[in-house]
Design a protein around this motif. Sequence first.
Motif, short mmCIF file in Angstrom:
data_model
loop_
_atom_site.label_atom_id
_atom_site.label_comp_id
_atom_site.label_asym_id
_atom_site.label_seq_id
_atom_site.Cartn_x
_atom_site.Cartn_y
_atom_site.Cartn_z
N TRP A 120 24.18 75.78 20.25
CA TRP A 120 25.34 76.37 19.57
C TRP A 120 25.38 75.96 18.09
N ILE A 121 25.06 74.71 17.82
CA ILE A 121 25.02 74.24 16.44
C ILE A 121 24.01 75.05 15.64
N LEU A 122 22.83 75.25 16.21
CA LEU A 122 21.80 76.05 15.52
C LEU A 122 22.26 77.48 15.33
N GLY A 133 22.91 78.75 11.73
CA GLY A 133 21.95 79.80 11.38
C GLY A 133 22.65 81.04 10.87
N VAL A 134 23.72 81.45 11.52
CA VAL A 134 24.48 82.62 11.06
C VAL A 134 25.06 82.35 9.67
N GLY A 191 17.90 80.99 7.80
CA GLY A 191 18.98 81.22 8.75
C GLY A 191 18.51 81.96 9.98
N ALA A 192 17.68 82.99 9.78
CA ALA A 192 17.14 83.74 10.93
C ALA A 192 16.28 82.84 11.81
N SER A 240 17.56 78.55 18.09
CA SER A 240 18.64 78.24 19.04
C SER A 240 18.31 78.76 20.43
N TYR A 241 17.47 79.77 20.51
CA TYR A 241 17.06 80.35 21.79
C TYR A 241 15.66 79.93 22.23
N ASN A 242 14.87 79.38 21.32
CA ASN A 242 13.47 79.05 21.61
C ASN A 242 13.16 77.63 21.17
N ALA A 243 13.22 76.72 22.12
CA ALA A 243 13.03 75.30 21.81
C ALA A 243 11.65 74.98 21.27
N GLU A 244 10.65 75.79 21.58
CA GLU A 244 9.28 75.48 21.15
C GLU A 244 9.09 75.58 19.63
#
Length: 122
Positions: free
Chosen positions: A8-10, A14-15, A59-60, A66-70
Amino acid sequence: MLGAQFEWILLITGVATAGALGLLLAPVPVMKMLFGQSPSDALSLFIARHWGLLVGLVGALLIYASYNAEIRVPTLIVAIVEKTVFALGMFLSPFRRRRTVLVMALADAGMAAVYLIYLVGL
């Protein structure tokens, strides 16, 4: 500590960071609003648009991370560098007296600190 909420922080930071894309689309009014000055020649206009694109892409990347930890670690390293350099540049410039610039610099410094704390805790 940050692990459970870090996605959520990311996403949120990011937004907020991707908001710099406004400079790509409307550099004159955005620069006037943020810095009290607008680009006065073609080169300044190009640099403002390019800066907006680059920061918007950071930001993108934060949103994607935030969705892809790798890709999180390299993205956070890039974001920490970008945000630290921006914050230091603004704190050391005469623009630091502008409220909007001070808020942006403090926000970026805070984001960089949170990202660093997360990386150190891995």
